[in-house]
Design a protein around this motif. Structure first.
Motif, short mmCIF file in Angstrom:
data_model
loop_
_atom_site.label_atom_id
_atom_site.label_comp_id
_atom_site.label_asym_id
_atom_site.label_seq_id
_atom_site.Cartn_x
_atom_site.Cartn_y
_atom_site.Cartn_z
N LEU A 3 0.83 -1.20 0.00
CA LEU A 3 0.00 0.00 0.00
C LEU A 3 0.87 1.26 0.00
CD1 LEU A 3 -2.78 -0.94 2.60
CD2 LEU A 3 -2.93 -0.98 0.11
N ARG A 4 1.97 1.21 0.72
CA ARG A 4 2.87 2.37 0.76
C ARG A 4 3.43 2.67 -0.63
NH1 ARG A 4 5.59 4.67 4.98
NH2 ARG A 4 4.97 2.95 6.36
N ALA A 7 0.68 4.06 -2.85
CA ALA A 7 0.36 5.44 -2.48
C ALA A 7 1.44 6.39 -2.97
CB ALA A 7 0.21 5.53 -0.96
N LYS A 8 2.70 5.97 -2.86
CA LYS A 8 3.78 6.83 -3.33
C LYS A 8 3.75 7.00 -4.83
CE LYS A 8 8.80 7.35 -2.93
NZ LYS A 8 10.05 6.76 -2.39
N THR A 10 1.04 6.74 -6.86
CA THR A 10 -0.15 7.45 -7.35
C THR A 10 -0.32 8.83 -6.73
OG1 THR A 10 -1.50 6.41 -5.62
CG2 THR A 10 -1.35 5.28 -7.76
N LEU A 12 -1.63 9.29 -3.76
CA LEU A 12 -2.83 9.23 -2.94
C LEU A 12 -2.47 8.81 -1.52
CD1 LEU A 12 -5.19 7.42 -5.47
CD2 LEU A 12 -5.04 9.88 -5.01
N ASN A 13 -3.43 8.96 -0.64
CA ASN A 13 -3.26 8.50 0.73
C ASN A 13 -3.41 6.99 0.78
OD1 ASN A 13 -4.38 7.85 3.61
ND2 ASN A 13 -3.47 9.89 3.78
N ARG A 14 -2.73 6.36 1.76
CA ARG A 14 -2.81 4.90 1.87
C ARG A 14 -4.23 4.43 2.16
NH1 ARG A 14 1.55 3.06 6.10
NH2 ARG A 14 1.13 5.14 6.94
N THR A 16 -6.94 5.85 1.05
CA THR A 16 -7.66 5.90 -0.24
C THR A 16 -7.31 4.70 -1.10
OG1 THR A 16 -7.57 8.31 -0.11
CG2 THR A 16 -8.10 7.34 -2.25
N VAL A 17 -6.05 4.33 -1.13
CA VAL A 17 -5.63 3.15 -1.91
C VAL A 17 -6.30 1.89 -1.37
CG1 VAL A 17 -3.66 1.72 -2.53
CG2 VAL A 17 -3.44 4.21 -2.54
N SER A 18 -6.32 1.75 -0.05
CA SER A 18 -6.94 0.57 0.56
C SER A 18 -8.42 0.50 0.26
CB SER A 18 -6.70 0.61 2.07
OG SER A 18 -7.34 -0.46 2.72
N ARG A 32 -4.08 11.72 -10.40
CA ARG A 32 -2.97 12.35 -9.69
C ARG A 32 -2.83 13.80 -10.16
NH1 ARG A 32 3.28 10.14 -9.55
NH2 ARG A 32 4.07 11.69 -8.07
#
Length: 433
Positions: A3-4, A7-8, A10, A12-14, A16-18, A32
């Motif tokens: 997830l990290r 997120a890095k 895209t 986005l916040n982790r 939001t990705v989850s 983005r």
């Protein structure tokens, strides 16, 4: 990918990705942001208005700006958005105006004191918490030892000089001694009048006498500098939240008892700033305090007042009686008032060298009348007054004109009468006059 890493990649916040990984059928995540391009915000529409307010007063509070936007410009914007915008706008406007960051930040020097060296005192306004029992206003007096943050509080119905220093005496008894100095703001019971910056502040003579008796120094803060006594300022809110909030009281005594029951819990807490248990640190504070003098200092207010025609003297929005046989109306008398008692004295001693006229308990609140009924002895009571319904007619007096007895006069005989002669009317008029 983790997830990290996603997120890095895209931007986005982790979380939001989850969220989108758990539900692939949902709509696509936002694109983005392009580097150097900021999305349009709601606050940007009113940014020129906020900047104009800051140029007029750079230290204007966010709550004031938000209030003016809503009331004056009918802008429906969230307070937090205004607050976040000010974090970047205020330094920018300050730079335009040539204000240094130090002046803008309003920073102050932190200080620490030795045990027993300092206490801070302040008032709190508790409003109409006892209005249901007839007490219109309640105040809280607070004193905090600066080294340990050990608190004291008592509740009163007045902020006058006698009550102010009686609260001091209670605080000294609570701590078991007197600190070397006490910090005040520019209250009228400590400062006689305000002075220009850099000038010496004239102190109230009563405050000087009280401090001399208990051997402590008076430390008056500069105007508009509440940071100098932030330890007691914070204590006002803590007592209000932990002692008063959500409770009903029937008297001042119940409120004082509630604080006494709570203070042991407060002393068991670890204070965040010094990292020690307040009660343990307070023991060192109490040991370093100066001992109390053997005789307490009685604060007495003295005022000159005139006696009214009803034998009452006005003081502190209340009325107190004096003996009618000892004073004429408008005589000047001296009032000597303590926290619990009011005595009235003549300005000239009698044949025995006495000046005392009356002694009364001090009234609580405003608009009360404290009267001793014996003070009105000798005054008319109205017991000899007579009334009539008007039906009974007085019998004619001897020597009354015949025209009057016969009803020939229109001056004082009701009902229709025949025309009276001029001489009869003149005789009747002379008799009635």
């Amino acid at each position: 990918m983790s997830l990290r890493e996603i997120a890095k990649e895209t931007g986005l916040n982790r979380r939001t990705v989850s969220k989108y990984l758990k539900n692939p059928a949902s709509t696509a995540p936002p694109k983005r942001e392009v580097a150097g391009q900021r999305p349009r915000r709601v606050v940007d529409e009113v940014a020129p208005l906020i900047d104009a307010m800051l140029r007029a007063e750079v230290l204007l509070k966010a709550s004031v700006i938000h209030e003016r936007l809503v009331q004056d410009y009918a802008v429906g914007i969230n307070y937090q958005r205004v607050k976040l915008y000010l974090q970047e706008a205020r330094p920018r406007i300050a730079k335009e105006l040539g204000i240094s960051p130090g002046e803008l930040a309003g920073l102050h020097r932190r200080f620490e004191v030795a045990p027993g060296a300092q206490a801070q005192a302040d008032w709190g306004d508790e409003g109409k918490i006892l209005a249901h029992v007839g007490i219109s206003k309640v105040y809280s007096f607070h004193m905090t030892l600066s080294y340990s943050r050990d608190p004291f509080c008592c509740f009163t119905t007045s902020q006058d000089l006698a009550t102010f220093f009686d609260c001091h005496w209670q605080a000294f008894a609570h701590f078991g001694g007197v600190p070397m100095s006490i910090v005040y703001d520019r209250t009228k019971t400590v400062v006689r009048r305000h002075a220009a910056p850099g000038k010496a502040v004239p102190l109230h003579p009563g405050a000087v006498a009280f401090a001399g008796h208990y051997d402590f120094d008076i430390d008056v803060l500069a105007a508009y500098r509440p940071q100098g006594k932030g330890r007691v300022e914070r204590q006002v809110g803590i007592v209000r939240d932990h002692v008063l909030a959500g409770r009903a009281f029937a008297s001042i005594e119940e409120m004082n008892a509630a604080f006494t029951a709570w203070v042991s819990l407060r002393r068991a807490k670890v204070y965040g700033t010094h990292g020690e248990v307040i009660g343990h640190r307070a023991m060192r504070d109490h040991t370093a305090l100066r001992p109390l003098p053997k005789t307490p200092y009685v604060v007495m207010q003295r005022h000159l007042r005139h006696v009214g025609k009803d034998c009452l003297v006005a003081f502190d929005a209340n009325l107190y009686s004096v003996p009618a046989r000892k004073v004429p109306p408008r005589q000047l008398v001296e009032i000597r008032a303590t926290k619990s008692q009011v005595t009235l004295h003549s300005t000239v001693a009698d044949g025995n060298g006495q000046t005392l006229l009356a002694t009364h308990p001090r009234a609580v609140g405003r608009g009360a009348r404290i009267v001793d009924e014996t003070h009105w002895d000798g005054l008319p009571t109205g017991a000899g007054r007579r009334v009539t319904t008007g039906d009974d007619q007085p019998s004619p007096r001897r020597g009354q004109p015949l025209g009057h007895r016969a009803g020939h006069c229109r001056l004082c005989c009701p009902g229709p009468q025949p025309q009276a002669s001029r001489s009869a009317v003149a005789r009747c008029r002379s008799m009635t006059s």
